[in-house]
Enzyme design. Sequence first.
Site, PDB file in Angstrom:
ATOM      1  N   ASP A  29       0.845  -1.192   0.000  1.00  0.00           N
ATOM      2  CA  ASP A  29       0.000   0.000   0.000  1.00  0.00           C
ATOM      3  C   ASP A  29       0.885   1.249   0.000  1.00  0.00           C
ATOM      4  OD1 ASP A  29      -3.231   0.469   0.991  1.00  0.00           O
ATOM      5  OD2 ASP A  29      -1.855   2.177   1.088  1.00  0.00           O
ATOM      6  N   ASN A  87     -12.862  -3.130   2.409  1.00  0.00           N
ATOM      7  CA  ASN A  87     -13.842  -2.056   2.531  1.00  0.00           C
ATOM      8  C   ASN A  87     -14.745  -2.086   1.310  1.00  0.00           C
ATOM      9  OD1 ASN A  87     -12.778  -0.966   4.978  1.00  0.00           O
ATOM     10  ND2 ASN A  87     -11.123  -0.024   3.821  1.00  0.00           N
ATOM     11  N   GLY A  93     -15.594   3.421   3.544  1.00  0.00           N
ATOM     12  CA  GLY A  93     -14.434   4.209   3.123  1.00  0.00           C
ATOM     13  C   GLY A  93     -13.695   3.632   1.933  1.00  0.00           C
ATOM     14  N   GLN A  94     -14.381   2.801   1.124  1.00  0.00           N
ATOM     15  CA  GLN A  94     -13.704   2.269  -0.071  1.00  0.00           C
ATOM     16  C   GLN A  94     -13.348   3.429  -0.995  1.00  0.00           C
ATOM     17  OE1 GLN A  94     -15.933  -0.565  -2.462  1.00  0.00           O
ATOM     18  NE2 GLN A  94     -14.153  -1.054  -3.721  1.00  0.00           N
ATOM     19  N   SER A  95     -12.058   3.548  -1.323  1.00  0.00           N
ATOM     20  CA  SER A  95     -11.614   4.676  -2.146  1.00  0.00           C
ATOM     21  C   SER A  95     -11.154   4.244  -3.534  1.00  0.00           C
ATOM     22  CB  SER A  95     -10.490   5.437  -1.435  1.00  0.00           C
ATOM     23  OG  SER A  95      -9.381   4.595  -1.214  1.00  0.00           O
ATOM     24  N   HIS A 100     -10.252  -5.237  -3.305  1.00  0.00           N
ATOM     25  CA  HIS A 100      -8.924  -5.447  -2.722  1.00  0.00           C
ATOM     26  C   HIS A 100      -9.059  -5.878  -1.280  1.00  0.00           C
ATOM     27  CE1 HIS A 100     -10.076  -1.182  -2.529  1.00  0.00           C
ATOM     28  NE2 HIS A 100      -9.454  -1.116  -1.365  1.00  0.00           N
ATOM     29  N   LEU A 101      -8.183  -6.779  -0.887  1.00  0.00           N
ATOM     30  CA  LEU A 101      -8.061  -7.189   0.510  1.00  0.00           C
ATOM     31  C   LEU A 101      -6.849  -6.478   1.084  1.00  0.00           C
ATOM     32  CD1 LEU A 101      -8.525 -11.089   0.238  1.00  0.00           C
ATOM     33  CD2 LEU A 101     -10.289  -9.322   0.432  1.00  0.00           C
ATOM     34  N   HIS A 102      -7.037  -5.809   2.219  1.00  0.00           N
ATOM     35  CA  HIS A 102      -5.892  -5.246   2.943  1.00  0.00           C
ATOM     36  C   HIS A 102      -5.336  -6.350   3.849  1.00  0.00           C
ATOM     37  CE1 HIS A 102      -6.831  -0.831   2.341  1.00  0.00           C
ATOM     38  NE2 HIS A 102      -8.025  -1.333   2.114  1.00  0.00           N
TER      39      HIS A 102
HETATM   40  P1  AMP Z   1      -9.693   1.481   0.368  1.00  0.00           P
HETATM   41  O1  AMP Z   1      -9.734   2.819   1.032  1.00  0.00           O
HETATM   42  O2  AMP Z   1     -10.124   0.344   1.229  1.00  0.00           O
HETATM   43  O3  AMP Z   1     -10.426   1.510  -0.962  1.00  0.00           O
HETATM   44  O4  AMP Z   1      -8.175   1.182   0.074  1.00  0.00           O
HETATM   45  C1  AMP Z   1      -7.506   1.689  -1.037  1.00  0.00           C
HETATM   46  C2  AMP Z   1      -6.051   1.635  -0.698  1.00  0.00           C
HETATM   47  O5  AMP Z   1      -5.326   1.758  -1.887  1.00  0.00           O
HETATM   48  C3  AMP Z   1      -5.578   2.745   0.239  1.00  0.00           C
HETATM   49  O6  AMP Z   1      -5.031   2.179   1.418  1.00  0.00           O
HETATM   50  C4  AMP Z   1      -4.544   3.497  -0.597  1.00  0.00           C
HETATM   51  O7  AMP Z   1      -3.441   3.941   0.179  1.00  0.00           O
HETATM   52  C5  AMP Z   1      -4.138   2.443  -1.609  1.00  0.00           C
HETATM   53  N1  AMP Z   1      -3.628   2.925  -2.881  1.00  0.00           N
HETATM   54  C6  AMP Z   1      -4.212   3.816  -3.712  1.00  0.00           C
HETATM   55  N2  AMP Z   1      -3.475   3.985  -4.827  1.00  0.00           N
HETATM   56  C7  AMP Z   1      -2.409   3.154  -4.704  1.00  0.00           C
HETATM   57  C8  AMP Z   1      -1.276   2.870  -5.517  1.00  0.00           C
HETATM   58  N3  AMP Z   1      -1.093   3.461  -6.710  1.00  0.00           N
HETATM   59  N4  AMP Z   1      -0.373   1.971  -5.068  1.00  0.00           N
HETATM   60  C9  AMP Z   1      -0.544   1.370  -3.855  1.00  0.00           C
HETATM   61  N5  AMP Z   1      -1.594   1.594  -3.052  1.00  0.00           N
HETATM   62  C10 AMP Z   1      -2.508   2.483  -3.456  1.00  0.00           C
END
Ligand code: AMP
Length: 114
Positions: A29, A87, A93-95, A100-102
């Site tokens: 990440d 998320n 808070g999915q961004s 994706h799995l954290h």
């Molecule tokens: P979420 O908020 O659960 O959707 O997680 C998205 C994650 O993607 C966040 O923890 C960001 O820091 C990560 N992220 C976004 N863009 C990138 C990238 N280019 N490379 C690695 N991680 C990323």
Amino acid sequence: MDCVFCRIVAGTIPATVVKRSDDAVAFRDLDPRAPSHVLVIPTRHVPAVRSARGAEGEQLLGRLMTFAADVASELGLDIGGYRIVTNTGPDAGQSVDHLHLHVLGGRKLGWPPG
Ligand code: AMP
């Protein structure tokens, strides 16, 4: 489709990839929230866990979960433990709209998440 994680799969933007298979990629990440913070994604674009349904979704999620557990083992997290979380949607808070799995580990993690 302009998806940042699809670009990582394609190799058109850089990422620190820690493991790759035909159907999944794990990479660090950009904004780590723990000493080990890796994202595990399917190579195929699936928007979120809520869109991975039926037999195909079941197979995909099972494979991603075992792949994430393999990643955690390879990162040395089996003894200390780790958390796998996904998320889904705005309240969580999915961004990034690519499933994706954290995988988080390397420190004591609070519960419940905020
Ligand atoms: P979420 O908020 O659960 O959707 O997680 C998205 C994650 O993607 C966040 O923890 C960001 O820091 C990560 N992220 C976004 N863009 C990138 C990238 N280019 N490379 C690695 N991680 C990323």
